[in-house]
Write a protein that holds these residues in place. Structure first.
Motif, PDB file in Angstrom:
ATOM      1  N   LEU A  79      52.147  45.388  21.471  1.00  0.00           N
ATOM      2  CA  LEU A  79      51.605  45.757  22.807  1.00  0.00           C
ATOM      3  C   LEU A  79      52.534  45.611  23.833  1.00  0.00           C
ATOM      4  N   TYR A  80      52.757  46.801  24.221  1.00  0.00           N
ATOM      5  CA  TYR A  80      53.664  47.052  25.371  1.00  0.00           C
ATOM      6  C   TYR A  80      53.161  46.794  26.652  1.00  0.00           C
ATOM      7  N   LEU A  81      54.033  46.166  27.501  1.00  0.00           N
ATOM      8  CA  LEU A  81      53.541  45.531  28.760  1.00  0.00           C
ATOM      9  C   LEU A  81      54.421  45.760  29.894  1.00  0.00           C
ATOM     10  N   SER A  82      53.883  46.152  31.255  1.00  0.00           N
ATOM     11  CA  SER A  82      54.643  46.340  32.442  1.00  0.00           C
ATOM     12  C   SER A  82      53.723  45.547  33.628  1.00  0.00           C
ATOM     13  N   GLY A  83      54.559  45.184  34.495  1.00  0.00           N
ATOM     14  CA  GLY A  83      53.938  44.558  35.747  1.00  0.00           C
ATOM     15  C   GLY A  83      54.373  43.284  36.043  1.00  0.00           C
ATOM     16  N   ALA A  84      54.136  42.585  36.802  1.00  0.00           N
ATOM     17  CA  ALA A  84      54.731  41.337  37.387  1.00  0.00           C
ATOM     18  C   ALA A  84      55.393  40.205  36.112  1.00  0.00           C
ATOM     19  N   ALA A  85      56.426  39.813  36.379  1.00  0.00           N
ATOM     20  CA  ALA A  85      57.136  39.181  35.239  1.00  0.00           C
ATOM     21  C   ALA A  85      56.305  37.868  34.851  1.00  0.00           C
ATOM     22  N   ALA A  86      55.963  37.102  35.870  1.00  0.00           N
ATOM     23  CA  ALA A  86      55.226  35.776  35.503  1.00  0.00           C
ATOM     24  C   ALA A  86      53.928  36.127  34.745  1.00  0.00           C
ATOM     25  N   ALA A  87      53.276  36.920  35.160  1.00  0.00           N
ATOM     26  CA  ALA A  87      52.114  37.516  34.440  1.00  0.00           C
ATOM     27  C   ALA A  87      52.301  37.864  33.003  1.00  0.00           C
ATOM     28  N   ILE A  88      53.425  38.685  32.845  1.00  0.00           N
ATOM     29  CA  ILE A  88      53.741  39.166  31.546  1.00  0.00           C
ATOM     30  C   ILE A  88      54.032  37.756  30.666  1.00  0.00           C
ATOM     31  N   GLU A  89      54.693  36.809  31.411  1.00  0.00           N
ATOM     32  CA  GLU A  89      54.923  35.810  30.497  1.00  0.00           C
ATOM     33  C   GLU A  89      53.994  34.924  29.825  1.00  0.00           C
ATOM     34  N   ARG A  90      52.890  35.131  30.607  1.00  0.00           N
ATOM     35  CA  ARG A  90      51.864  34.391  30.103  1.00  0.00           C
ATOM     36  C   ARG A  90      51.064  35.164  29.139  1.00  0.00           C
ATOM     37  N   ILE A  91      50.940  36.665  29.050  1.00  0.00           N
ATOM     38  CA  ILE A  91      50.419  37.409  28.098  1.00  0.00           C
ATOM     39  C   ILE A  91      51.818  37.155  26.747  1.00  0.00           C
ATOM     40  N   GLU A  92      52.800  37.338  26.892  1.00  0.00           N
ATOM     41  CA  GLU A  92      53.691  37.162  25.838  1.00  0.00           C
ATOM     42  C   GLU A  92      53.351  35.676  25.100  1.00  0.00           C
ATOM     43  N   ALA A  93      53.130  34.522  25.706  1.00  0.00           N
ATOM     44  CA  ALA A  93      52.800  33.576  25.123  1.00  0.00           C
ATOM     45  C   ALA A  93      51.487  33.588  24.404  1.00  0.00           C
ATOM     46  N   LEU A  94      50.608  34.420  24.889  1.00  0.00           N
ATOM     47  CA  LEU A  94      49.294  34.028  24.206  1.00  0.00           C
ATOM     48  C   LEU A  94      49.461  34.816  22.925  1.00  0.00           C
ATOM     49  N   PHE A  95      50.411  35.529  22.703  1.00  0.00           N
ATOM     50  CA  PHE A  95      50.456  36.142  21.360  1.00  0.00           C
ATOM     51  C   PHE A  95      51.514  35.687  20.485  1.00  0.00           C
TER      52      PHE A  95
END
Length: 279
Positions: free
Chosen positions: A132-148
């Motif tokens: 799952l490639y992600l781009s966007g606000a760093a804080a929000a991406i950290e939440r998605i990384e933690a989810l997986f």
């Protein structure tokens, strides 16, 4: 940090499996039964997702929403979410052009935080591990990384610019899916002249050739209803970049001949080629 509640829009084959992975690090994973059919319900039940009656309730209860739907529906779905005033993190993970991803971000912000996403690989079941490639606000991406974390979905960060993840997904899809279409055309032409087995033999001498996998043509036909719109999105991205889109539009037009074979897991190579030759 407390575990978030996640909403999945919608539990298709990819969405349901990705949602099931997210459930490992979420308080709950919700899906809306509103407007969904029995196939969606069966997938949601298989992956133990929590049903809610309406999209509105899903949005009210969710901290993070992941959108995984057919490309053509992505913007309308985002518009519905925007009308509700959703204020969480919205992961736009559909196979859409970077320009469409940016339009969706404009629809939802500043109320919501939008993360651009692109899934590369097969659904995370039976040992498969998509990225799952992600781009966007760093804080929000950290939440998605933690989810997986600790799941079969591998997260990869591309930066803060909305559109990067979508661009990578479509760049890869452009080659992968168009190559599958070309296999069908090549095998169909060879079969017409009685040299299809010889073509496969020639191709098998080369490594990693899709031409050596003609059995995949049936699977391509069954997925054509999804792949065609994805290639149209990729063609839009090429146009925006000043590159010729005709190859991908032609491939999408070819895939449209298989639209009536939607999700037909029993389709044979012969059936698929016959449908291609006589739509």
């Amino acid at each position: 940090m407390d575990q978030p509640t996640v909403g999945i829009l919608h539990p298709g084959s990819m969405g349901a499996a990705v949602a099931a992975c997210a459930a490992a690090n979420a308080a709950a994973v919700l899906w809306s039964v509103q407007g969904r059919g029995p196939a969606s319900a069966a997938r949601a039940e298989q992956f133990d997702l929590t049903p809610v009656p309406t999209l509105w309730e899903l949005l009210d209860r969710s901290d993070i929403v992941i959108s995984l739907c057919p490309p053509a529906a992505a913007e309308d779905l985002a518009r519905d979410v925007a009308e509700h005033g959703f204020t969480g993190v919205y992961v736009e993970a559909n196979a859409i052009s970077p320009e469409r991803a940016q339009r969706i971000a404009a629809l939802l912000e500043p109320d919501a935080i939008v993360v651009d996403g692109g899934v590369v690989g097969s659904p995370p079941v039976r040992g498969k591990s998509p990225a799952l490639y992600l781009s966007g606000a760093a804080a929000a991406i950290e939440r998605i990384e933690a989810l997986f974390v600790g799941t079969a979905v591998r997260t990869m960060v591309l930066g803060t610019e909305i559109g990067k993840a979508s661009a990578l997904k479509l760049a890869y899809s452009s080659f992968q899916k168009t190559s599958r279409v070309l296999v069908a055309l090549a095998v169909g032409m060879a079969r017409e002249h009685g040299v299809d087995q010889e073509l496969i033999e020639v191709a098998s001498r080369r490594s990693d050739s899709y031409l050596s996998e003609p059995e995949y043509i049936g699977k391509t036909a069954a997925r054509a209803w999804r792949w065609g719109p994805e290639l149209e999105e990729a063609a839009d991205a090429l146009t925006a970049a000043g590159l010729p889109p005709e190859m991908l539009r032609a491939a999408a037009s070819t895939l449209a001949r298989w639209n009536d074979a939607k999700d037909d897991s029993e389709l044979t190579l012969t059936d698929a080629l016959n449908r291609l030759a006589k739509p």
